[in-house]
Scaffold this motif. Sequence first.
Motif, short mmCIF file in Angstrom:
data_model
loop_
_atom_site.label_atom_id
_atom_site.label_comp_id
_atom_site.label_asym_id
_atom_site.label_seq_id
_atom_site.Cartn_x
_atom_site.Cartn_y
_atom_site.Cartn_z
N THR A 148 27.75 -17.22 9.81
CA THR A 148 28.15 -15.81 9.73
C THR A 148 29.19 -15.51 10.80
O THR A 148 29.08 -15.96 11.93
CB THR A 148 26.90 -14.91 9.92
N ASP A 166 21.59 -10.47 5.53
CA ASP A 166 22.51 -11.60 5.42
C ASP A 166 23.97 -11.17 5.23
O ASP A 166 24.57 -11.42 4.19
CB ASP A 166 22.05 -12.49 4.25
N ALA A 189 19.51 -19.48 16.95
CA ALA A 189 18.30 -18.85 16.41
C ALA A 189 18.37 -18.64 14.89
O ALA A 189 17.33 -18.40 14.27
CB ALA A 189 18.08 -17.49 17.09
N ALA A 190 19.55 -18.74 14.30
CA ALA A 190 19.72 -18.29 12.91
C ALA A 190 19.04 -19.19 11.88
O ALA A 190 18.94 -20.41 12.08
CB ALA A 190 21.20 -18.16 12.59
N PHE A 191 18.62 -18.59 10.79
CA PHE A 191 18.13 -19.30 9.61
C PHE A 191 19.26 -20.21 9.14
O PHE A 191 20.43 -19.81 9.12
CB PHE A 191 17.78 -18.25 8.54
N PRO A 192 18.94 -21.47 8.77
CA PRO A 192 20.01 -22.45 8.52
C PRO A 192 21.18 -21.94 7.67
O PRO A 192 22.34 -22.12 8.05
CB PRO A 192 19.26 -23.59 7.83
N SER A 193 20.90 -21.29 6.55
CA SER A 193 22.03 -20.92 5.68
C SER A 193 22.86 -19.77 6.24
O SER A 193 23.90 -19.43 5.68
CB SER A 193 21.54 -20.60 4.27
N CYS A 194 22.44 -19.17 7.34
CA CYS A 194 23.18 -18.04 7.92
C CYS A 194 23.93 -18.41 9.20
O CYS A 194 24.49 -17.53 9.86
CB CYS A 194 22.22 -16.89 8.26
N SER A 237 19.99 -12.57 14.54
CA SER A 237 19.53 -13.61 13.61
C SER A 237 18.40 -13.08 12.74
O SER A 237 18.26 -13.47 11.58
CB SER A 237 19.08 -14.87 14.38
N ALA A 273 19.97 -11.00 10.02
CA ALA A 273 20.54 -11.86 8.98
C ALA A 273 19.49 -12.28 7.95
O ALA A 273 19.81 -12.45 6.78
CB ALA A 273 21.20 -13.08 9.61
N CYS A 274 18.23 -12.41 8.37
CA CYS A 274 17.16 -12.74 7.42
C CYS A 274 16.80 -11.56 6.52
O CYS A 274 16.04 -11.71 5.57
CB CYS A 274 15.90 -13.19 8.15
#
Lengths: 314, 314
Positions: free
Chosen positions: A291, A255, A283-288, A248, A251-252
């Motif tokens: 994935t 991405d 755990a991921a940032f909302p828009s990710c 996660s 991904a930040c």
Amino acid sequence: MKKYGFGVDIGGTTCKIGLFETTGQIIDKWEIPTNTAEEGKNILSDVAASLKAKMTEEGIKKDEVEGIGVGIPGPVRGGGSVSVCVNLGWKNVHVPKELEEMMDGIMVRAGNDANVAALGEMWQGGGKGYENVVMVTLGTGVGGGIIVGEKIVAGSNGAGGEIGHLTVNPHDTIACNCGRKGCLEQYASATGITRLAKERLAKEHETSSLDTAEEISAKAVFDAYKEGDKIAAEIVEKFAGILGKALSNIACVVDPEIFVIGGGVSKAGDVLIDAVKKYYVEAAFPSCKDTRFALASLGNDAGMYGCVKLILGE
Amino acid sequence: MKKYGFGVDIGGTTCKIGLFETTGQIIDKWEIPTNTAEEGKNILSDVAASLKAKMTEEGIKKDEVEGIGVGIPGPVRGGGSVSVCVNLGWKNVHVPKELEEMMDGIMVRAGNDANVAALGEMWQGGGKGYENVVMVTLGTGVGGGIIVGEKIVAGSNGAGGEIGHLTVNPHDTIACNCGRKGCLEQYASATGITRLAKERLAKEHETSSLDTAEEISAKAVFDAYKEGDKIAAEIVEKFAGILGKALSNIACVVDPEIFVIGGGVSKAGDVLIDAVKKYYVEAAFPSCKDTRFALASLGNDAGMYGCVKLILGE
């Protein structure tokens, strides 16, 4: 585009060589020993001899070969030169320049083996159809490769995709091979999972099938997990939590469209993906959060595939 | 390459517009208000009118303009389309298509504002001379931009470079704006440093000049730090430790040549870089220890510069 390409994945013991059509179809593959004697000075000439023999055997002419991609088990600079490669005994070897000369001018490109394996999985493996891929290789250690827009992110020091060395536990007291403490590799590799298992089994616990296992290994843990063993489940959850959270964070930064999980540990299959993805989503940032995850599908051939993709302009 | 380019950095309140030579020289800059009424439907036509007026004023002909780069305060898809931009009230706006039509076919490209600012700093700012740059913007929040091979890593969900949302403390009990807990932004932004300061000052401590400060802010903390205040030093060390370690993790993913630090907090200057770098070096993967650090140098103009670089093929 010419019809053929060669992928040469040089390892410390053997060189895996593949003859491909540039469409991505593998025609033939074989291995030759890697001769690391005398600072590995014969490695490239041995490769050249093997490639030439195959061309003669198959009746392939020089102008039918688009190029030769080479994977190196160590850091490779942008242009394909290697300053030091401990695994091969090399110092200051300019792979494209030297091998092109031996191969009468056929174009050569070189990249780090973990990175070209990621490129291979993107091209014809678990990441096929995507351009932005993070490959995670769970083997003895944890390797990785970052592909952005179909290109390898090699990094300015060759450390692009060194995701096994993300710090996931700054409070760890045991040192990683890199000399630092608390690296992802210490928890998510085959060795790391074995460590987690031994630590858990040393603590008070219900009876576990792992108590009587011949050997505690990542495979034994996942096998017990699939059989419903509760202690194995705890170990897998811990591993998956650490890896999922680390992904996660990746991904930040880049991405990706998809995470492709390979290496020996990934033979556990979909249950591994499911466990890791659960913690990733949490755990991921909302828009990710959406994935994708997939298992690598090319096994030990991924490097050869990626080498060929290298010569197709990545 | 034609002589001129425009950079248009659209913010929620004003649009910052710059006329540049494509060599990177800024000729003129001005602002117009951003009219977010009626789902921001007049924003692009206002921009077009302003650009045309400037071209008339300066006697610049259409075929002397290479293009118009546009920065958007929200996620932008690969081709430059925006599905939702809360800050502008936009839904489904294809920036290049719409603005090109208004500008009689002059080429338009669009990118996310934080990403184009990173590109601007790479091109003519703190990262000038490098191709692989990680920009870190320490403002009210923490933003970022990842540049690899002179190109923005936008990410498949527009979350490339969202480094403010790296999880640095999974045990945090306070929520970040993104809804998760323990994000870098909660520690390394102006707001985060203020929080660290208030938490420290609430604990037992020696006398500190911050005790009598009119307002506890990141600026007050760094000012006190420069004056030798011990409590301020503790706060700065804590901030720098968290940011330095987070950057060491980013280096294991994309391995940049240089980190460029900007945003309001970076006005603290070299002392900030020195503190962060100390912890970075301590935590970094061995081959990344020499990564450079620099302050951003374009301030609020970085976005305009990056917009122009966008139209030069990045």
